[in-house]
Design a protein around this motif. Structure first.
Motif, PDB file in Angstrom:
ATOM      1  N   ARG A   4       0.841  -1.205   0.000  1.00  0.00           N
ATOM      2  CA  ARG A   4       0.000   0.000   0.000  1.00  0.00           C
ATOM      3  C   ARG A   4       0.878   1.258   0.000  1.00  0.00           C
ATOM      4  N   GLU A   5       1.905   1.242   0.840  1.00  0.00           N
ATOM      5  CA  GLU A   5       2.802   2.406   0.931  1.00  0.00           C
ATOM      6  C   GLU A   5       3.571   2.631  -0.371  1.00  0.00           C
TER       7      GLU A   5
ATOM      8  N   GLU B 169       1.206   3.750  -3.150  1.00  0.00           N
ATOM      9  CA  GLU B 169       0.736   5.122  -2.962  1.00  0.00           C
ATOM     10  C   GLU B 169       1.743   6.117  -3.546  1.00  0.00           C
TER      11      GLU B 169
END
Lengths: 214, 108
Positions: free
Chosen positions: A163-164, A167
């Motif tokens: 996710r990081e 992003e």
């Protein structure tokens, strides 16, 4: 600065960002990959490190050409400071696979779009790189699926790392898409939809469903 | 004055003596050499590598230059590396393919 110069400047900015990320990925694939989960993973990581560093060298040398550097190209001692923070911070196998997948998938989306334009000289520079990068993406994708189906906290930790990394990659794609100079020079169409394409590719991983099914 | 194109067959033959550092196959049989032009003592070699990350680029280029400069009439060698068309095993010569087979390396 003329329109042409602005276009070249934007292209250099784009290529240096990609090169920096590949430079850092190459470094992390050696540092972290050398203690991979098994021998095959480690050997592949080291081989891919060579690949990523080779891609970085190609792109940096291209930037030197665009900047008008003549003769022997300068040695590359460090990235230019444009690599994603998530890549720089890779410290373990989980974050390594997350960054390797997210970054190369994002780069692939940009390069696939450029390959479809009429910039044959640009296309000829990246054709081989894109082919080789495809293998890296397949490797990272398969490891991603394996980690999502692993035991204990691993799937959740991987999901978070992905996710990081995703992003940051998506934010970069959105920024690249806004570059009027690159569009004006014909490297991208008016609406290349990079973030949407990236999102779609991430969905193919089925990360959420795999973790929830655990 | 228009430069005269020179028959480059001898340079192709010369480069058959330059071996890929990783396999006992010449750079010609590996299919790395795309074109050779000779004008006024300057040889221009257009070539590629099997991979963008080839670790032996400097080594191979140096070997190519040294071999071509051993020809009396050659004063300078210029190497232009291209990635299009990308190298694939289809570029191996039949001789190169046989050698890889002998060493147990798949060329499919």
């Amino acid at each position: 600065m003329s329109v042409m110069e602005q276009g070249t400047h934007s292209l250099i900015e784009l290529l240096e960002t990609i090169a920096d990320n590949k430079y850092v990925l190459g470094d992390r694939l050696v540092e972290v990959g050398v203690s991979g989960p098994n021998l095959e993973a480690t050997l592949s990581a080291i081989a891919m490190a060579q690949g990523e560093l080779g891609h970085a060298r190609l792109l940096y040398n291209w930037c030197f050409d665009l900047k008008g550097v003549k003769g022997k190209k300068p040695d590359i001692q460090a990235q230019t400071g444009k690599a994603f923070q998530t890549a720089v911070n890779v410290q373990n196998w989980i974050s390594l696979i997350a960054s390797l997948y997210a970054i190369n998938a994002a780069i692939d989306i940009v390069f696939q779009t450029v390959l479809k334009t009429s910039h044959s000289k640009v296309a000829s520079r990246i054709q081989k790189l894109v082919r080789e990068q495809h293998d890296h993406i397949i490797y990272a994708e398969n490891w991603a699926k394996q980690l999502l189906l692993d035991q204990g906290a691993v799937p959740y930790r991987f999901q978070e790392a992905l996710r990081e990394a995703a992003e940051e990659a998506k934010a970069w794609l959105a920024k690249v898409e806004k570059s009027e100079e690159l569009k004006k020079e014909g490297y991208f169409p008016e609406t290349p939809s990079f973030p949407e394409k990236f999102e779609k590719r991430l969905q193919q991983l089925n990360a959420e469903q795999l973790v929830q099914a655990k | 004055m228009q430069k005269q194109a020179v028959d480059t067959k001898k340079y192709w033959e010369a480069l058959k003596e330059v071996m890929d550092p990783e396999f006992p196959i010449s750079v010609v049989d590996m299919g790395l050499i795309y074109d050779i032009q000779m004008n006024d003592g300057e040889v221009h070699v257009t070539m590629t590598y099997t991979a963008v990350s080839c670790a032996c680029m400097d080594w191979i280029e140096s070997d190519i230059k040294n071999r071509l400069l051993a020809e009396e009439e050659v004063k300078e060698v210029h190497i232009n590396v291209v990635w299009d068309p990308p190298w694939t095993v289809d570029r191996l010569s039949p001789e190169g393919r046989e050698k890889l087979k002998y060493w147990g390396v798949s060329a499919k």
